[in-house]
Design a protein around this motif. Structure first.
Motif, short mmCIF file in Angstrom:
data_model
loop_
_atom_site.label_atom_id
_atom_site.label_comp_id
_atom_site.label_asym_id
_atom_site.label_seq_id
_atom_site.Cartn_x
_atom_site.Cartn_y
_atom_site.Cartn_z
N VAL A 1 0.86 -1.18 0.00
CA VAL A 1 0.00 0.00 0.00
C VAL A 1 0.90 1.24 0.00
CG1 VAL A 1 -1.75 1.30 1.25
CG2 VAL A 1 -1.83 -1.19 1.25
N PRO A 2 0.84 2.08 -1.03
CA PRO A 2 1.73 3.25 -1.07
C PRO A 2 1.32 4.28 -0.04
CG PRO A 2 0.18 3.30 -2.89
CD PRO A 2 -0.02 1.98 -2.21
N ASP A 3 2.27 5.13 0.35
CA ASP A 3 1.95 6.26 1.21
C ASP A 3 1.07 7.25 0.46
OD1 ASP A 3 3.43 5.22 3.29
OD2 ASP A 3 5.27 6.29 2.70
N PHE A 4 0.41 8.11 1.20
CA PHE A 4 -0.58 9.01 0.62
C PHE A 4 0.02 9.88 -0.49
CE2 PHE A 4 -3.04 12.95 0.45
CZ PHE A 4 -4.31 12.44 0.26
N PHE A 5 1.25 10.33 -0.32
CA PHE A 5 1.85 11.25 -1.29
C PHE A 5 2.69 10.53 -2.35
CE2 PHE A 5 1.10 13.89 2.48
CZ PHE A 5 0.33 14.90 1.91
N ASP A 6 2.74 9.21 -2.29
CA ASP A 6 3.47 8.46 -3.31
C ASP A 6 2.75 8.51 -4.65
OD1 ASP A 6 5.38 7.78 -1.49
OD2 ASP A 6 4.68 5.73 -1.17
N LYS A 7 3.51 8.40 -5.73
CA LYS A 7 2.94 8.37 -7.07
C LYS A 7 3.42 7.09 -7.77
CE LYS A 7 2.63 13.38 -7.59
NZ LYS A 7 3.02 14.56 -8.43
N PRO A 8 2.66 6.00 -7.64
CA PRO A 8 3.08 4.74 -8.28
C PRO A 8 3.27 4.92 -9.78
CG PRO A 8 1.27 4.36 -6.76
CD PRO A 8 1.40 5.85 -6.89
N LYS A 9 4.30 4.27 -10.30
CA LYS A 9 4.63 4.38 -11.71
C LYS A 9 3.74 3.47 -12.55
CE LYS A 9 9.50 5.47 -10.86
NZ LYS A 9 10.90 5.08 -11.10
N PRO A 10 3.52 3.83 -13.82
CA PRO A 10 2.79 2.94 -14.72
C PRO A 10 3.43 1.56 -14.78
CG PRO A 10 3.07 5.10 -15.73
CD PRO A 10 3.90 5.10 -14.47
N GLY A 11 2.61 0.53 -14.71
CA GLY A 11 3.08 -0.83 -14.73
C GLY A 11 3.36 -1.42 -13.37
N SER A 12 3.42 -0.58 -12.32
CA SER A 12 3.66 -1.08 -10.97
C SER A 12 2.37 -1.66 -10.40
CB SER A 12 4.17 0.04 -10.07
OG SER A 12 3.20 1.07 -9.95
N GLN A 13 2.51 -2.56 -9.43
CA GLN A 13 1.34 -3.15 -8.76
C GLN A 13 1.34 -2.73 -7.30
OE1 GLN A 13 -0.26 -6.89 -10.06
NE2 GLN A 13 -0.28 -7.68 -7.97
N VAL A 14 0.27 -2.08 -6.89
CA VAL A 14 0.11 -1.59 -5.53
C VAL A 14 -1.28 -2.00 -5.05
CG1 VAL A 14 1.72 0.33 -5.81
CG2 VAL A 14 -0.68 0.63 -6.42
N ALA A 15 -1.65 -1.53 -3.86
CA ALA A 15 -2.96 -1.87 -3.31
C ALA A 15 -3.54 -0.66 -2.59
CB ALA A 15 -2.85 -3.05 -2.36
N TRP A 16 -4.85 -0.68 -2.45
CA TRP A 16 -5.52 0.33 -1.63
C TRP A 16 -5.37 -0.04 -0.15
CZ3 TRP A 16 -7.33 4.00 -4.87
CH2 TRP A 16 -7.73 3.61 -6.15
N PRO A 17 -5.46 0.96 0.73
CA PRO A 17 -5.59 0.62 2.15
C PRO A 17 -6.91 -0.11 2.38
CG PRO A 17 -5.96 2.96 1.79
CD PRO A 17 -5.48 2.41 0.48
N VAL A 18 -7.01 -0.82 3.49
CA VAL A 18 -8.22 -1.59 3.78
C VAL A 18 -8.84 -1.11 5.09
CG1 VAL A 18 -7.47 -3.63 2.51
CG2 VAL A 18 -6.88 -3.40 4.92
N ARG A 19 -10.12 -1.47 5.25
CA ARG A 19 -10.83 -1.08 6.47
C ARG A 19 -11.79 -2.19 6.87
NH1 ARG A 19 -14.37 3.50 3.30
NH2 ARG A 19 -15.82 2.07 2.26
N GLY A 20 -12.03 -2.30 8.17
CA GLY A 20 -13.09 -3.14 8.70
C GLY A 20 -12.90 -4.63 8.60
N LEU A 21 -11.67 -5.12 8.34
CA LEU A 21 -11.50 -6.55 8.11
C LEU A 21 -11.81 -7.38 9.35
CD1 LEU A 21 -8.25 -6.70 5.94
CD2 LEU A 21 -10.62 -6.54 5.21
N ASP A 22 -11.59 -6.83 10.52
CA ASP A 22 -11.80 -7.59 11.76
C ASP A 22 -13.00 -7.08 12.56
OD1 ASP A 22 -9.50 -9.20 11.30
OD2 ASP A 22 -8.25 -7.55 12.00
N ALA A 23 -13.72 -6.11 12.02
CA ALA A 23 -14.86 -5.54 12.75
C ALA A 23 -16.12 -6.36 12.52
CB ALA A 23 -15.08 -4.10 12.30
N PRO A 24 -17.09 -6.31 13.45
CA PRO A 24 -18.38 -6.98 13.20
C PRO A 24 -19.02 -6.44 11.93
CG PRO A 24 -18.21 -6.29 15.49
CD PRO A 24 -17.06 -5.65 14.77
N ALA A 25 -19.41 -7.34 11.05
CA ALA A 25 -19.94 -6.93 9.76
C ALA A 25 -21.10 -7.81 9.35
CB ALA A 25 -18.84 -6.98 8.70
#
Length: 508
Positions: A174-198
């Motif tokens: 997951v890149p930092d907020f101010f990072d600019k991933p380059k074309p062709g790179s593989q990154v991920a979004w931050p996640v939320r709620g994975l362990d919360a009651p759902a």
């Protein structure tokens, strides 16, 4: 050719033709489509990877890529509030088991979708963003599913279902907020709620077919057959007509093949229209239900339990008193036969070519593999409103996905104006964004209508209202699911609302 009002016509010769007998070549590329979504969703490329079993939940894993030149903020909510939260309102569909699953929402179902948080950062051009979204648990028999997106990409069929390995989190960094991933790179979004009651949703899918004599509403668990009393009985009478004998023979054979004797009763319910007094209507509807019960019992015997009820005019299915009053009253005069469907146990039913258990009713084909849309096979034009706004519908070959038929088409706005909400032109009768559209079998004249979630569901298996652009010059891919006609049906008629009837649409 401009048309007055909301009428269909103006056929354009398709760019290419494919007969119903021709089979498309197997597709071997990625499960990817370009997509547009409204509410700030923008232009994206969506590539499906898999659905993972994770004990008490499931995880959809896919990739988002920004094909543009500037950073893009993505959201796939279907409401303004959902868009603000960065929700991903995707849906999983089991087309063989007649089931649909909606995402897990945190805060016990009242919060945000559980998984990737797209609201925090923008997607930079060319970078591949790994995305995850959690759903309720899935049956162990599934090996393929359909993923429905609220975008112009629509449905992704044939997505594999696998046993998940390792922790539930993105594999990419997951890149930092101010990072600019380059074309062709593989990154991920931050996640939320994975362990919360759902909490998420699991729904039976209900399909509707309408014929001249009967209509059928069915799911994997139950079936309701509505018979027109105008065909069964003389006016104001409860004595069955000669024609009713053959109709009830057919209904009894179907009931015997599907109904589960261990889950009684077979319920027969009589209904009248709104004319006449309440007491009279209740009596007439009860006597008609009793007459049908007697005939079904004679055909099916004592292995089943039966119950007859008269509802009079109290449960109409069509609104009386409007411009279609006679048709509405005819629909309301009916006898309904409902029962629980016998469930097949593992090893006793047929399976699909991929090993996936066939549906309980035994009438579903295999899940469809992923493949691009076919060529345009027909086009029609229509004009709308006082300004003569013109649109063209380009129809693609329809295809089967399990127990369903998928109607696929593009709608192009030819202008001159966008209009307040062009989807309203296709859903005057309700039933999703394409409520005025349906599919029919020309040989039997049976009409197949949109598949919905739950008995009284307002949600349909279609792109929803979040995906469409309205500016002149834009085109939008549309689709909707209907119950599949018998396998022998190779072409159908597309009842395309304001665009008119389009015959000979191939089914692949």
């Amino acid at each position: 050719m401009a048309l007055a009002g909301c009428s269909g016509g103006g056929e354009q010769k398709p760019a290419s033709h494919r007969t119903a007998a021709e089979k498309p070549k197997p597709y071997t590329g990625p499960m990817a489509k370009d997509a547009w979504s409204s509410l700030g969703g923008g232009h994206s490329r969506i590539e499906m990877k898999q659905v993972e079993r994770r004990g008490d939940r499931s995880v959809l894993r896919f990739y988002l890529t920004n094909p543009g030149k500037e950073p893009e903020h993505y959201s796939f909510g279907t409401t303004i509030a959902g868009s603000a939260y960065g929700n991903l309102h995707f849906m999983l569909v089991d087309p063989v088991g007649h089931k649909a699953y909606t995402p897990l929402y945190d805060n016990n179902g009242t919060g945000k979708t559980v998984g990737s948080d797209l609201f925090i950062m923008s997607a930079f051009p060319g970078a591949r963003y790994e995305t995850i979204l959690e759903f309720p648990p899935l049956p162990a028999s599934l090996d393929r599913m359909t993923v429905v997106t609220p975008t112009t990409a629509g449905e992704f069929t044939g997505v594999p279902v696998v046993d998940g390995q390792g922790p539930v989190k993105p594999a990419a960094p997951v890149p930092d907020f101010f990072d600019k991933p380059k074309p062709g790179s593989q990154v991920a979004w931050p996640v939320r709620g994975l362990d919360a009651p759902a909490k998420g949703g699991a729904y039976e899918l209900y399909g509707i077919t309408e014929g001249e004599v009967k209509s059928t509403t069915s799911s994997a668990a139950e079936e309701k057959v509505g018979l027109r009393t105008d065909v069964l009985f003389a006016f104001d009478k409860a004595t069955l007509s000669a024609r009713a004998e053959s109709i009830l023979d057919e209904v009894a054979a179907e009931t015997k093949a599907k109904a589960d004797p261990s889950k009684p009763p077979i319920l027969i319910t009589g209904h009248t229209d709104g004319k006449g007094g309440h007491d009279y209507n209740m009596s007439l509807s009860q006597r008609r239900a009793d007459a049908v019960l007697k005939e079904l019992q004679a055909r099916l015997g004592t292995a089943y339990q039966y119950k007859a009820e008269g509802k009079g005019e109290t449960e109409p299915i069509a609104k009386e008193g409007g411009p279609d009053d006679a048709q509405a009253r005819q629909k309301n005069r009916r006898v309904e036969i409902s029962y629980q469907i016998r469930q097949r146990t593992a090893g006793t039913g047929s399976t699909t070519s991929g090993g996936q258990q066939a549906d309980p009713g035994g009438d579903a084909g295999p899940p469809a593999p992923f493949r691009p849309d076919g060529p345009t096979v027909a086009s029609r034009f229509a004009s709308f409103g006082q300004g003569g706004d013109k649109r063209r519908i380009d129809v693609k070959p329809f295809y089967r996905d399990g127990a369903y038929l998928v109607a696929v088409f593009d709608i192009v706005n030819l202008g001159p104006d966008a209009g307040p909400n062009e989807l309203e032109d296709y859903s005057t009768s309700g039933g999703g964004p394409f409520g005025d559209f349906s599919v029919s079998d020309p040989s039997t004249r049976i009409v197949y209508r949109g598949v919905r979630l739950g008995k009284d569901g307002g949600t349909y298996v279609d792109p929803g209202r979040a995906s469409f652009r309205h500016d002149p010059g834009t085109d939008n891919r549309g689709f909707f699911y209907v119950p599949a006609p018998p396998p022998s049906v190779r072409t159908v008629t597309f009842n395309a609302g304001p665009f008119g009837q389009i015959p000979n649409v191939p089914v692949r």
